[in-house]
Scaffold this motif. Structure first.
Motif, PDB file in Angstrom:
ATOM      1  N   ALA A  57     -16.964 -12.621   8.783  1.00 29.43           N
ATOM      2  CA  ALA A  57     -16.108 -11.729   7.995  1.00 29.43           C
ATOM      3  C   ALA A  57     -16.366 -11.927   6.512  1.00 29.43           C
ATOM      4  N   GLU A  58     -16.533 -10.832   5.784  1.00 33.98           N
ATOM      5  CA  GLU A  58     -16.857 -10.937   4.363  1.00 33.98           C
ATOM      6  C   GLU A  58     -15.659 -10.722   3.457  1.00 33.98           C
ATOM      7  N   SER A  59     -14.553 -10.167   3.999  1.00 33.83           N
ATOM      8  CA  SER A  59     -13.404  -9.877   3.147  1.00 33.83           C
ATOM      9  C   SER A  59     -12.164  -9.723   4.011  1.00 33.83           C
ATOM     10  N   PHE A  60     -11.031  -9.531   3.354  1.00 35.56           N
ATOM     11  CA  PHE A  60      -9.782  -9.274   4.063  1.00 35.56           C
ATOM     12  C   PHE A  60      -8.967  -8.261   3.280  1.00 35.56           C
ATOM     13  N   LEU A  61      -8.035  -7.613   3.964  1.00 38.66           N
ATOM     14  CA  LEU A  61      -7.177  -6.638   3.308  1.00 38.66           C
ATOM     15  C   LEU A  61      -6.343  -7.318   2.232  1.00 38.66           C
ATOM     16  N   ASN A  62      -6.227  -6.645   1.109  1.00 41.23           N
ATOM     17  CA  ASN A  62      -5.490  -7.200  -0.017  1.00 41.23           C
ATOM     18  C   ASN A  62      -3.984  -6.992   0.128  1.00 41.23           C
ATOM     19  N   SER A  63      -3.603  -5.896   0.796  1.00 40.90           N
ATOM     20  CA  SER A  63      -2.183  -5.558   0.945  1.00 40.90           C
ATOM     21  C   SER A  63      -1.765  -5.617   2.397  1.00 40.90           C
ATOM     22  N   GLY A  64      -0.495  -5.929   2.613  1.00 40.97           N
ATOM     23  CA  GLY A  64       0.069  -5.910   3.941  1.00 40.97           C
ATOM     24  C   GLY A  64       0.627  -4.551   4.271  1.00 40.97           C
ATOM     25  N   PRO A  65       1.107  -4.363   5.515  1.00 41.59           N
ATOM     26  CA  PRO A  65       1.621  -3.055   5.942  1.00 41.59           C
ATOM     27  C   PRO A  65       2.766  -2.544   5.079  1.00 41.59           C
ATOM     28  N   GLY A  66       3.575  -3.439   4.516  1.00 40.01           N
ATOM     29  CA  GLY A  66       4.716  -3.015   3.726  1.00 40.01           C
ATOM     30  C   GLY A  66       4.426  -2.795   2.263  1.00 40.01           C
ATOM     31  N   GLY A  67       3.166  -2.979   1.845  1.00 39.42           N
ATOM     32  CA  GLY A  67       2.806  -2.762   0.456  1.00 39.42           C
ATOM     33  C   GLY A  67       2.692  -4.029  -0.363  1.00 39.42           C
ATOM     34  N   GLY A  68       3.240  -5.142   0.121  1.00 37.09           N
ATOM     35  CA  GLY A  68       3.082  -6.406  -0.571  1.00 37.09           C
ATOM     36  C   GLY A  68       1.726  -7.021  -0.283  1.00 37.09           C
ATOM     37  N   GLU A  69       1.523  -8.254  -0.740  1.00 32.76           N
ATOM     38  CA  GLU A  69       0.233  -8.882  -0.493  1.00 32.76           C
ATOM     39  C   GLU A  69       0.095  -9.221   0.987  1.00 32.76           C
ATOM     40  N   SER A  70      -1.127  -9.207   1.454  1.00 34.83           N
ATOM     41  CA  SER A  70      -1.377  -9.475   2.869  1.00 34.83           C
ATOM     42  C   SER A  70      -1.162 -10.946   3.181  1.00 34.83           C
ATOM     43  N   ALA A  71      -1.066 -11.241   4.473  1.00 41.53           N
ATOM     44  CA  ALA A  71      -0.899 -12.636   4.900  1.00 41.53           C
ATOM     45  C   ALA A  71      -2.080 -13.494   4.464  1.00 41.53           C
ATOM     46  N   ALA A  72      -3.275 -12.900   4.395  1.00 44.14           N
ATOM     47  CA  ALA A  72      -4.455 -13.659   3.977  1.00 44.14           C
ATOM     48  C   ALA A  72      -4.391 -14.007   2.493  1.00 44.14           C
ATOM     49  N   ARG A 202       0.080  11.382   7.841  1.00 46.64           N
ATOM     50  CA  ARG A 202       0.709  11.376   6.508  1.00 46.64           C
ATOM     51  C   ARG A 202       1.940  10.474   6.487  1.00 46.64           C
ATOM     52  N   ALA A 203       2.713  10.484   7.559  1.00 41.52           N
ATOM     53  CA  ALA A 203       3.891   9.617   7.621  1.00 41.52           C
ATOM     54  C   ALA A 203       3.489   8.155   7.651  1.00 41.52           C
ATOM     55  N   ALA A 204       2.437   7.844   8.386  1.00 33.26           N
ATOM     56  CA  ALA A 204       1.962   6.456   8.436  1.00 33.26           C
ATOM     57  C   ALA A 204       1.451   6.011   7.067  1.00 33.26           C
ATOM     58  N   GLN A 205       0.745   6.888   6.378  1.00 42.23           N
ATOM     59  CA  GLN A 205       0.250   6.548   5.047  1.00 42.23           C
ATOM     60  C   GLN A 205       1.404   6.351   4.065  1.00 42.23           C
ATOM     61  N   ALA A 206       2.437   7.158   4.197  1.00 41.48           N
ATOM     62  CA  ALA A 206       3.600   7.011   3.312  1.00 41.48           C
ATOM     63  C   ALA A 206       4.314   5.693   3.572  1.00 41.48           C
ATOM     64  N   ARG A 207       4.375   5.268   4.828  1.00 46.95           N
ATOM     65  CA  ARG A 207       5.046   4.020   5.173  1.00 46.95           C
ATOM     66  C   ARG A 207       4.295   2.798   4.655  1.00 46.95           C
ATOM     67  N   SER A 208       2.982   2.935   4.482  1.00 41.60           N
ATOM     68  CA  SER A 208       2.196   1.767   4.073  1.00 41.60           C
ATOM     69  C   SER A 208       2.493   1.355   2.638  1.00 41.60           C
ATOM     70  N   ARG A 209       2.969   2.305   1.825  1.00 46.92           N
ATOM     71  CA  ARG A 209       3.372   2.013   0.439  1.00 46.92           C
ATOM     72  C   ARG A 209       2.290   1.247  -0.315  1.00 46.92           C
ATOM     73  N   ARG A 210       1.080   1.736  -0.251  1.00 45.50           N
ATOM     74  CA  ARG A 210      -0.017   1.099  -0.979  1.00 45.50           C
ATOM     75  C   ARG A 210       0.205   1.217  -2.480  1.00 45.50           C
ATOM     76  N   VAL A 211      -0.003   0.127  -3.196  1.00 43.82           N
ATOM     77  CA  VAL A 211       0.190   0.108  -4.649  1.00 43.82           C
ATOM     78  C   VAL A 211      -1.000   0.782  -5.323  1.00 43.82           C
ATOM     79  N   PRO A 212      -0.770   1.836  -6.109  1.00 42.43           N
ATOM     80  CA  PRO A 212      -1.887   2.525  -6.775  1.00 42.43           C
ATOM     81  C   PRO A 212      -2.682   1.560  -7.657  1.00 42.43           C
ATOM     82  N   GLY A 213      -3.982   1.649  -7.582  1.00 40.20           N
ATOM     83  CA  GLY A 213      -4.838   0.806  -8.416  1.00 40.20           C
ATOM     84  C   GLY A 213      -5.131  -0.558  -7.844  1.00 40.20           C
ATOM     85  N   ARG A 214      -4.414  -0.963  -6.805  1.00 43.68           N
ATOM     86  CA  ARG A 214      -4.678  -2.279  -6.214  1.00 43.68           C
ATOM     87  C   ARG A 214      -5.910  -2.175  -5.318  1.00 43.68           C
TER      88      ARG A 214
END
Length: 454
Positions: A57-72, A202-214
């Motif tokens: 594995a070369e990387s991991f997701l930066n954000s978690g499902p709720g929009g905060g930082e991922s567990a990694a 679209r509903a799933a994407q809205a729930r993820s609450r990804r932080v713009p620019g992150r």
């Protein structure tokens, strides 16, 4: 009396469990059994052309499902590596389709679009299929193959050209065999209320609450092996490397763990056990059937002279319909600018093999590298010079293939576990470093609670 906990499996899930246990129960003795000669599982940093290049594995997701930082990311910070987190360059990825590299359409959820107007000719959706029928796409808790849902709503091309290569890049699997609920849990959740696939995406994407620019992804400067080494140190665990656990037996006070060679076994008594191993060894130790099958893949890394002008992308994915053994390629030194050196070599990392194609990987390393080099040239559309350096990393049976119903099978397995035993890792909860870290930490929480109540 001092408690002892056995963690069977020294991959990232087992190490995350060990670190969490150290935090929760400082006086506990933790023993990690790992059959290979080094911890970390599929997190392993190699060297090529004077650069540190991941063999897993070369990387991991930066954000978690709720929009905060991922567990990694949280785990890296816990280990003191917060300042060592790096992010890829802002370069697009592509799809290799019919002799051209087409930009990956934006706004999709693992290749499933929420707006069919954004596909830019990469795939033509089936006309008028995604109609509102007046009822949700899925019943509560229902699981289906990703391909079945998307083919029904969007048609074959969206699956074959978008969803299949995206899932193949992560799981080495096919959309028609992979569980929606495991691979896209947010979409499975919104499909229980939405009447169209576009609406559910679209509903799933809205729930993820990804932080713009992150940035979407993160890695550790110095390589994933640095994360592994920090976890081993923070855990304070006794590491039994090169050690296969052959048996775990219930005792009056806990568990007896038998490891090592048959003529001279090592038998140790522990109070609780975390199984953080693949499905087959877990099933053998528990006396159950494996909950998941696996696909084999290989990675090939090539160094090219610095004057080679590659396309201005981070890499590309290849749909299975193209017929190549190569399923993805990463322009490693382009994607990760912290690795780039003036006039240094270009490193390209190629992923080969998909589920059901194990026979196509049955070549020696020289032949496999030749296939990777030839197909890479064809897919890019330019003849590449012979590599100045290379290696091949094989991951036999390395990636779980989550068939529909996987989550239910795992829930039933966990419900039948003896007290003091917990499961963790990709075999049960999904692939990806954040998922495995969270899985290991939950197992540690369960075991810690059990010991408190014991």
């Amino acid at each position: 009396m001092r408690k002892r906990i056995a963690i069977i499996g020294g991959g990232i899930a087992g190490l995350a469990a060990a670190v969490r246990l150290r935090d929760l129960t400082p006086g506990t003795e933790i023993i990690v059994y790992e059959r290979s000669a080094s911890p970390g599982g599929k997190l392993h940093t190699g060297e090529l052309g004077g650069l540190r290049v991941e063999r897993g594995a070369e990387s991991f997701l930066n954000s978690g499902p709720g929009g905060g930082e991922s567990a990694a990311v949280a785990f890296a910070r816990r280990l003191g590596l917060g300042d060592a987190l790096v992010h890829p360059a802002a370069r697009p990825a592509a799809l290799a389709i019919e002799g051209r590299l087409a930009p990956v359409p934006g706004g999709t959820l693992v290749g499933v679009p929420g707006d069919l107007s954004t596909l830019d000719g990469v795939a033509v959706p089936m006309a008028h299929a995604d109609r509102d029928t007046g009822r949700p796409l899925l019943a509560p808790g229902q699981d289906v193959a990703v391909g079945a849902l998307v083919r029904d709503r969007y048609g074959d091309e969206v699956v074959d050209r978008l969803v299949d290569p995206m899932l193949g890049g992560v799981y080495a699997g096919r959309a028609d065999q992979l569980s929606l609920r495991v691979t896209m849990p947010q979409l499975a959740h919104t499909a229980e209320t939405e009447h169209t696939l576009a609406g559910a995406v679209r509903a799933a994407q809205a729930r993820s609450r990804r932080v713009p620019g992150r940035p979407v992804f993160a890695a550790v400067d110095g390589g994933m092996s640095r994360l592994v080494e920090a976890a081993v140190s923070a855990s304070g665990a006794t590491m039994r490397l090169g050690t296969t656990v052959r048996e775990m037996t219930r005792t009056a006070t806990g568990w007896s763990i038998t490891s090592g060679p048959v003529p001279s076994p090592l038998v140790e008594e522990v109070d609780a056990v975390i199984l953080a191993v693949p499905a087959a060894p877990a099933a053998r130790l528990l006396g159950t059937a494996p909950v998941v099958e696996y696909a084999s893949v290989a990675l090939a890394a090539l160094t090219l002279p610095s004057h080679v002008e590659l396309p201005e992308i981070s890499g590309f994915l290849v749909p299975p319909s193209e017929g190549t053994l190569v399923k993805a390629a990463t322009f490693f030194t382009t994607k990760w600018p912290h690795l780039a050196e003036d006039q240094g070599p270009i490193v390209v990392r190629v992923s080969l093999g998909r589920a059901g194609e194990e026979n196509r990987l049955q070549h020696d390393d020289t032949s496999l590298l030749a296939i990777a080099h030839r197909e890479l040239s064809d897919l890019i559309g330019m003849p590449l010079p012979e590599p100045t350096g290379s290696w091949v990393q094989r991951w036999g049976g390395g990636l779980p293939q989550y068939a529909p119903g996987h989550a239910g099978r795992v829930a039933r397995l966990r419900a039948g576990l003896p007290e003091g035993v917990a499961l963790a890792g990709a075999a049960f909860d999904g692939v990806g470093i954040p998922v495995c870290v969270a899985s290991g930490e939950r197992a540690a929480d369960d075991v810690s609670k059990f010991l408190e109540e014991k």
